[in-house]
Motif scaffolding. Sequence first.
Motif, PDB file in Angstrom:
ATOM      1  N   CYS A 184      45.189  76.414  17.534  1.00 40.69           N
ATOM      2  CA  CYS A 184      45.838  75.615  16.278  1.00 40.69           C
ATOM      3  C   CYS A 184      46.841  74.575  16.864  1.00 40.69           C
TER       4      CYS A 184
ATOM      5  N   SER B  52      37.628  80.532  19.715  1.00 43.34           N
ATOM      6  CA  SER B  52      38.061  79.222  19.222  1.00 43.34           C
ATOM      7  C   SER B  52      38.996  78.849  19.938  1.00 43.34           C
TER       8      SER B  52
ATOM      9  N   ARG C 111      36.339  76.397  11.801  1.00 38.91           N
ATOM     10  CA  ARG C 111      37.277  77.140  10.684  1.00 38.91           C
ATOM     11  C   ARG C 111      38.712  76.325  10.436  1.00 38.91           C
ATOM     12  N   GLU C 112      39.058  76.613   9.370  1.00 38.92           N
ATOM     13  CA  GLU C 112      40.079  75.920   8.742  1.00 38.92           C
ATOM     14  C   GLU C 112      41.625  76.582   9.685  1.00 38.92           C
ATOM     15  N   CYS C 113      42.571  75.816  10.234  1.00 43.33           N
ATOM     16  CA  CYS C 113      43.698  76.153  11.070  1.00 43.33           C
ATOM     17  C   CYS C 113      44.831  76.098  10.057  1.00 43.33           C
TER      18      CYS C 113
ATOM     19  N   TYR D 274      40.978  71.412  11.739  1.00 41.05           N
ATOM     20  CA  TYR D 274      39.789  72.250  11.966  1.00 41.05           C
ATOM     21  C   TYR D 274      39.738  72.811  13.281  1.00 41.05           C
TER      22      TYR D 274
ATOM     23  N   ASP E  38      34.452  76.962  15.915  1.00 47.12           N
ATOM     24  CA  ASP E  38      34.262  78.366  16.085  1.00 47.12           C
ATOM     25  C   ASP E  38      33.059  78.583  16.728  1.00 47.12           C
TER      26      ASP E  38
ATOM     27  N   ARG F 206      31.964  73.783   7.470  1.00 43.98           N
ATOM     28  CA  ARG F 206      31.874  75.050   7.023  1.00 43.98           C
ATOM     29  C   ARG F 206      30.925  75.894   8.005  1.00 43.98           C
TER      30      ARG F 206
ATOM     31  N   HIS G  51      30.144  81.458  16.007  1.00 47.99           N
ATOM     32  CA  HIS G  51      29.953  81.752  14.682  1.00 47.99           C
ATOM     33  C   HIS G  51      28.457  82.216  14.401  1.00 47.99           C
TER      34      HIS G  51
END
Length: 509
Positions: free
Chosen positions: A505, A502, A469-471, A484, A487, A465, A490
């Motif tokens: 993906c 980042s 970050r979720e890709c 993920y 990042d 978290r 952040h």
Amino acid sequence: MSVDERAPAVARTVSPPVPARRPSPSLGKAVVVIAPLSLTIALGLWGIRRQNTMWGDESVTYQLAHRDLSQIWHTAQHIDLVHALYYAVMHELFDLFGPGLLTLRLPSVLAMSVAASGVGLLALHLAGPRAGLLAGLVFPLLPQVQKYAQEGRSYAMVCALVTWATYALVVSVPHRARWRWAVYGFTMLLACLLHEFAVLALVAHGVTLAVSRVPRPVLRAWSVAAAGVVAGLLPLAIYSAGQSGQVSWIDGPVRLRYLLIVAVVGVACARAPLGARGPVRLSALAVPILVLPGLLLLTASLVKPLFVDRYVVYSNIGIALLLGAWMDYFHRRQRSSRIAWVAAVAVLAALVPPSLSLRTPQSRSNDATAIGAAVRKEGRPGDGLLYLTGQHRILTAANPEDTRLLTDLALAQDPASSNTLAGVELPAQEIAARMLEFDRIVAVRATRAHSPANPREEAKTSALRRHFRECRTTHVNGARITVYVRDHGHVPRAGVITAPVSVGCGSFE
């Protein structure tokens, strides 16, 4: 010579009528044994590979049975003690016939075939040859029987042993020979050692004898055999009670509807006069074994959820006996067999859709093969691999090649060397630190699984978290595979706005 004088001479030349030959009892018994056996094998071989897929529990069987017997024993000290005997049996079979899906599932096919023959003989003994044949043929058509006949787990073997223990019980009542009761007790004990909940069939047998009002010597002989079974099972029950956490995933009755339906149908069939051969009536045997094991398991679930349909799959013995005997009764009552044929065709037509669906990967709660393949597709060589939770590492263990190029971020000791199912994980702080060394992480989450509140799992989710970050997420049967990416920007300083940097993906093809 007159016609009247010749008549006696003619009469003497006429041969007496030949009496109709009755079918041999041994031939009838052979048909009752062979026909259900053959049908069950045919249905078991139909689609046995399920498109070369394997579900999670079968994957556990596959992994543990490939370990040495000493490793199986040491693993059972930590978890899955209730299945230790089954894993040992499968280990020997893998040694004899080699690894593969057929070796994994064929023992269950053969075991359920033996159970079908036993069901036929039970109905033959209690209600006659036609009821025996019908009951034996009904048994392999039941959806639950078809399902567990094709699973690399112990439930088909338990069903076969309970079936033949029940047959030994029925034939022991009139004869009272000690060796027969010894065979009954040994067979029941073996079933219980393969899976503890087979002991619930022992309770059903006791109720059968009680309602049948058998002589006291018979009750005494059964009590001695039952006491031997309980004494033999007690050490396993005591030690496995300490591993009750492995069924913590059960939060309510699992697939209860099937048992309720067949229980209602079975009790309705039992209202008809279904055979009266011998001291034990068919209904007095079939209804308890159909209803009581599931009912007792549901009652125990009021304290701790334990009910799963496969734990009492041997209850299908009861519904098969009742349906077979009822069809025999219905046939005898009907002058025309047209109605019976129409009913039989309707039942077979209704069974076609579930029979087809049971042979697809979607028929199981997860597909370990598809989960592993999705991880392999989404990951790049050198990516981090994270299991949420660590116990779900078994979901990708069916094919080690699927995860060979990825780094398991939380693993401290692999399952085989640690004598566990899912390995031993690092402390929470080390897991979080290792996660920060990777720019891409492939995370595996089991569908509908609840993350336990422990430091390791909290460290995983917190690091994801805060630093990733979720890709994208891929949904497969039984799990979610999420990629993920790190990042790096952040955490901006006060008053300073930084653009997040980042990693891309794209998946590695």
